[in-house]
Scaffold this motif. Sequence first.
Motif, short mmCIF file in Angstrom:
data_model
loop_
_atom_site.label_atom_id
_atom_site.label_comp_id
_atom_site.label_asym_id
_atom_site.label_seq_id
_atom_site.Cartn_x
_atom_site.Cartn_y
_atom_site.Cartn_z
N HIS A 4 1.83 -3.74 1.32
CA HIS A 4 0.69 -4.58 0.93
C HIS A 4 -0.63 -3.95 1.35
O HIS A 4 -0.73 -3.29 2.38
CB HIS A 4 0.79 -5.97 1.58
CG HIS A 4 1.88 -6.83 1.03
ND1 HIS A 4 3.21 -6.61 1.30
CD2 HIS A 4 1.84 -7.91 0.21
CE1 HIS A 4 3.94 -7.52 0.67
NE2 HIS A 4 3.14 -8.32 0.01
N ILE A 5 -1.65 -4.18 0.53
CA ILE A 5 -3.05 -3.99 0.94
C ILE A 5 -3.61 -5.40 1.12
O ILE A 5 -3.89 -6.09 0.15
CB ILE A 5 -3.87 -3.22 -0.12
CG1 ILE A 5 -3.22 -1.88 -0.44
CG2 ILE A 5 -5.31 -3.05 0.36
CD1 ILE A 5 -3.20 -0.91 0.71
N GLY A 6 -3.72 -5.83 2.37
CA GLY A 6 -4.07 -7.24 2.59
C GLY A 6 -2.94 -8.12 2.13
O GLY A 6 -1.81 -8.00 2.59
N ILE A 7 -3.22 -9.01 1.18
CA ILE A 7 -2.18 -9.90 0.65
C ILE A 7 -1.59 -9.37 -0.66
O ILE A 7 -0.71 -10.00 -1.24
CB ILE A 7 -2.76 -11.31 0.39
CG1 ILE A 7 -3.87 -11.25 -0.68
CG2 ILE A 7 -3.27 -11.95 1.68
CD1 ILE A 7 -4.31 -12.61 -1.17
N ILE A 8 -2.05 -8.20 -1.13
CA ILE A 8 -1.69 -7.73 -2.47
C ILE A 8 -0.59 -6.67 -2.38
O ILE A 8 -0.77 -5.64 -1.72
CB ILE A 8 -2.90 -7.12 -3.20
CG1 ILE A 8 -4.15 -7.99 -3.01
CG2 ILE A 8 -2.61 -6.93 -4.67
CD1 ILE A 8 -5.42 -7.34 -3.48
N PRO A 9 0.56 -6.88 -3.04
CA PRO A 9 1.59 -5.83 -3.09
C PRO A 9 1.01 -4.56 -3.73
O PRO A 9 0.20 -4.63 -4.66
CB PRO A 9 2.67 -6.45 -3.98
CG PRO A 9 2.46 -7.92 -3.88
CD PRO A 9 0.98 -8.11 -3.72
N LEU A 10 1.44 -3.41 -3.23
CA LEU A 10 0.84 -2.14 -3.64
C LEU A 10 0.89 -1.89 -5.15
O LEU A 10 -0.12 -1.46 -5.73
CB LEU A 10 1.51 -0.98 -2.89
CG LEU A 10 0.85 0.38 -3.03
CD1 LEU A 10 -0.62 0.33 -2.59
CD2 LEU A 10 1.60 1.42 -2.21
N PRO A 11 2.00 -2.16 -5.85
CA PRO A 11 1.99 -1.96 -7.32
C PRO A 11 0.97 -2.86 -8.03
O PRO A 11 0.30 -2.42 -8.96
CB PRO A 11 3.42 -2.30 -7.74
CG PRO A 11 4.24 -2.12 -6.51
CD PRO A 11 3.35 -2.52 -5.37
N VAL A 12 0.88 -4.11 -7.57
CA VAL A 12 -0.10 -5.03 -8.18
C VAL A 12 -1.51 -4.55 -7.90
O VAL A 12 -2.39 -4.56 -8.79
CB VAL A 12 0.11 -6.46 -7.63
CG1 VAL A 12 -0.94 -7.41 -8.22
CG2 VAL A 12 1.51 -6.95 -7.94
N TYR A 13 -1.74 -4.11 -6.67
CA TYR A 13 -3.04 -3.55 -6.28
C TYR A 13 -3.42 -2.38 -7.19
O TYR A 13 -4.55 -2.29 -7.68
CB TYR A 13 -2.96 -3.10 -4.82
CG TYR A 13 -4.18 -2.41 -4.28
CD1 TYR A 13 -5.20 -3.12 -3.68
CD2 TYR A 13 -4.29 -1.02 -4.35
CE1 TYR A 13 -6.33 -2.48 -3.16
CE2 TYR A 13 -5.40 -0.37 -3.85
CZ TYR A 13 -6.42 -1.09 -3.26
OH TYR A 13 -7.53 -0.45 -2.76
#
Length: 419
Positions: A4-13
């Motif tokens: 995660h970047i913060g609350i965001i999963p890396l692929p979504v980010y």
Amino acid sequence: MNLHIGIIPLPVYSVILICLGIFLALGKISGDISIMFALLTVFGFTCAELGARIPGLRQMGGPVIVTIFLPACLVHYKLLPNELVGSINDFWQSTKILYLFIACVIVGSILSVDRRTLITGIVKIFIPLAAGSVLATIAGTLTGLAFGLSAHHTFFYLIIPIMAGGIGEGAIPLTLGYADILDLPQNQLFAQIVPAIVLGNLMAIICASLLNRLGKRRPHYTGQGHLYAADEDSPARPAKAPTVTVEHIATAGMIAISFYILGILVHKLTGLPAPVGMLFLAVLAKLTYAISPKLEDGARTVCNFFSTAVTYPLLFAIGITTTSWNDLMAAFTLANVVTIAVTVFTLTTVGFFVGKWVGLYPIESAIINACHSGMGGIGDVAILTSARRLELMPFAQIATRLGGALTITGAIVLLGLTA
């Protein structure tokens, strides 16, 4: 998906970042709320992750400092696309999302806290706040004198602005009062005191982060967000918490909004700041059992959602829209930095020891005192985020709004007597 970047999963980010890059390349960033929330979330949590990984800075509130001041720096040096900055500014001005955030956090915090803890905390915080304000004023003035500044300049243009309650409800009424007494242009006085407010807020963020670290090392000094230990005096809670449904959460959100609307109405009728009016109404509802336990738990969930998902996107927007890099740099003279640092440190330290003396958790008491040197609601969000104690927002608002109003009134009266 587990990274995660913060609350965001890396692929979504990655997908969001690529799409935003294409929109920027095409010049088609819109103010659509979904796009703006994606943009602010990606950049906000990116800055927070960066601040959490810088050695030295991460121990002093790095995530909050980087999330606010890096975008302000990039805007100042025109290193961000104009379309991006313009879209964020338009979104900020049109939605006033800060007030939605403050409403949900304040109401959620008040409704989820124990009743006896709430009323005892509100009464007791005025003692460390008053003691801290007086001693910080003395220490700051003496420091300014030691660095060659006049007592008049140090008191009225450095110390008082720090504790005036921010920009909108602090610096503006303060300088209007100064202008009437001194017969000087208000905009000239405003430009003179704003750098001290910005730097004072930065020092408070650092103090809050250090207090959070102290709480981890000395757990007996902190209530982990609870201001006052009332467990022994409070009636026992039910063994099984009530089941909270989506409907309860949605209803609690509307209750928070209704309290804020009532706060605006109180402001129109009495002049009392809307967040303070909302705070008092929420306290009244809590003390009179007007809200059911299920809705109280729904309000806690709303508060937790905003604290987790919205804080860093909001801080990034604050950095873009309301934080002036010029003002921060203007305050960076040795005399100013040391005087402001001593003032904020004294205010916070007195809050720690006096809070302990009156029966409050000393770290929480010190954090609330630090909020007295913040930039209004914006500053409270930044300081409490740095301390990881957003549930203290109701008490921080009292320190900022009411403490600021009393500071402004006293300063204007004193200036009128000495001018």
